[in-house]
Design an enzyme around this catalytic site. Structure first.
Site, PDB file in Angstrom:
ATOM      1  N   GLN A   1      -5.037  -1.352   9.494  1.00 44.53           N
ATOM      2  CA  GLN A   1      -4.787  -2.632   9.203  1.00 44.53           C
ATOM      3  C   GLN A   1      -5.354  -3.828  10.142  1.00 44.53           C
ATOM      4  OE1 GLN A   1      -3.550  -3.511   5.844  1.00 44.53           O
ATOM      5  NE2 GLN A   1      -4.274  -5.563   6.394  1.00 44.53           N
TER       6      GLN A   1
ATOM      7  N   ASP B   1     -11.171   2.991   3.989  1.00 40.09           N
ATOM      8  CA  ASP B   1     -11.707   1.275   3.749  1.00 40.09           C
ATOM      9  C   ASP B   1     -13.294   1.397   3.776  1.00 40.09           C
ATOM     10  OD1 ASP B   1      -9.952  -0.465   3.734  1.00 40.09           O
ATOM     11  OD2 ASP B   1      -9.271  -0.522   5.748  1.00 40.09           O
TER      12      ASP B   1
ATOM     13  N   LYS C   1       0.793  -1.386  -0.005  1.00 43.24           N
ATOM     14  CA  LYS C   1       0.034   0.048   0.068  1.00 43.24           C
ATOM     15  C   LYS C   1       0.731   1.161  -0.173  1.00 43.24           C
ATOM     16  CE  LYS C   1      -4.012  -2.284   2.248  1.00 43.24           C
ATOM     17  NZ  LYS C   1      -4.537  -2.771   3.333  1.00 43.24           N
TER      18      LYS C   1
END
Ligand SMILES: NC(=O)c1ccc[n+]([C@@H]2O[C@H](COP(=O)([O-])OP(=O)(O)OC[C@H]3O[C@@H](n4cnc5c(N)ncnc54)[C@H](OP(=O)(O)O)[C@@H]3O)[C@@H](O)[C@H]2O)c1
Length: 294
Positions: free
Chosen positions: A99, A122, A55
């Protein structure tokens, strides 16, 4: 639209990231700002470390600022919440991603709830889930957003199509079903208690499998010409002490039936990070009051 039966998510994502890099360059030259994405990793989970590294790399490659925060596995919920609050207030940070999975002393829901919905790239915050469900302006979870892009690229208008989503998780199955409903598909959501899953799949012109069970969806569950999107990533024994990745669909069996199908790897996977970058650009534009890229 492509004639090739294999839906090449890797190639699609590469082109998409190229468009995002152009948008970032335009934001910089015309509006004088660079979108920034903060990624928080708690602990040493090996798969999470790889995801976070990728990422960060792809964020840099797109021309955006990447802020990586690596915290020890012993981090408390209070400490993580303090970092999230700091990032919420930081104007250089337009998107925040924590995460998952988190160490067991931390309640993931408490962390997701603490992220500013405007920076929730997200798309997991209840405000964004609610807006997606009610037709509002939301940030859409990356994996389902990527699946929808691949489907629309292949099929064009999805209105009226019979679609099944196998799996009802908050991060893939439910938002995927919502997106398909928003495209005016007739949507079935299947799960572990569904009776006659094979029959339900056979009725569908679009099959999205997000189960986490290697090759569970068999070839003869696919109606001729159906488009199959395989979200599953399962590592299985390949013999000789080696492992390989397979999806939730028995690819070789399904291929002759399907009109088009995503491979694993190289299908849905690469779209997820590309959509994360796109969500960061969208979030930055909304925060700055600048028109969002189409
Ligand atoms: N490509 C990507 O970037 C990406 C991103 C995220 C996830 N994934 C992969 O996608 C897969 C799904 O992820 P997830 O997070 O959604 O998984 P999850 O939270 O474990 O959810 C799995 C879903 O599958 C359903 N299910 C389990 N066994 C079933 C069965 N025998 N028949 C029908 N449904 C069944 C479960 O039903 P119940 O609700 O009834 O338990 C649940 O709704 C995993 O392989 C994951 O690695 C890939």
């Amino acid at each position: 639209m492509s004639d090739n039966k294999i839906i090449d998510g890797k190639a699609f994502a590469t082109k998409f990231r190229g468009r995002i890099a152009q948008q970032v360059a335009t934001l910089k030259s015309k509006h004088g700002f660079t979108p920034g994405l903060a990624v928080v990793l708690v602990g040493e989970d090996p798969a999470s470390r790889v995801y976070v590294k990728n990422k960060g790399q792809q964020t840099h490659e797109s021309g955006m600022n990447s802020f990586e925060h690596r915290l020890p596995a012993s981090t408390s919920q209070v400490e993580l919440l303090a970092l999230v609050n700091k990032l919420n207030k930081d104007p250089a940070v337009n998107g925040i991603l924590v995460q998952l999975p988190l160490p067991k002393q931390i309640d993931p829901q408490a962390i997701l709830d603490a992220i500013d919905p405007a920076k929730d790239v997200d798309g997991f915050h209840v405000v964004n889930a609610g807006r997606l469900a009610t037709g509002g302006k939301s940030l859409v979870p990356c994996t389902p957003r990527g699946c929808l892009m691949l489907l629309k690229d292949r099929l064009g208008d999805l209105a009226g199509k019979r679609a099944i989503v196998v799996g009802r998780s908050n991060i893939v199955g439910k938002p995927m079903a919502q997106l398909l409903l928003n495209e005016s598909c007739t949507v079935t959501i299947a799960h572990s208690k569904t009776r006659d899953l094979a029959g339900e799949c056979r009725r569908a012109e679009i099959v999205v499998a997000a189960v986490g069970r290697p090759e569970m969806v068999r070839g003869d569950w696919i109606q001729p010409g159906a488009v199959v999107i395989d979200v599953g990533i399962n590592r299985v024994d390949a013999g000789g002490g080696k492992t390989k990745l397979v999806g939730d669909v028995a690819y070789a069996e399904a291929f002759p039936h399907a009109g088009a199908i995503t491979p694993v790897p190289g299908g849905v996977g690469p779209m997820t990070i590309a959509c994360l970058l796109a969500n960061t650009v969208t979030a930055a534009c909304r925060q700055r009051g600048v028109a969002e890229p189409a």
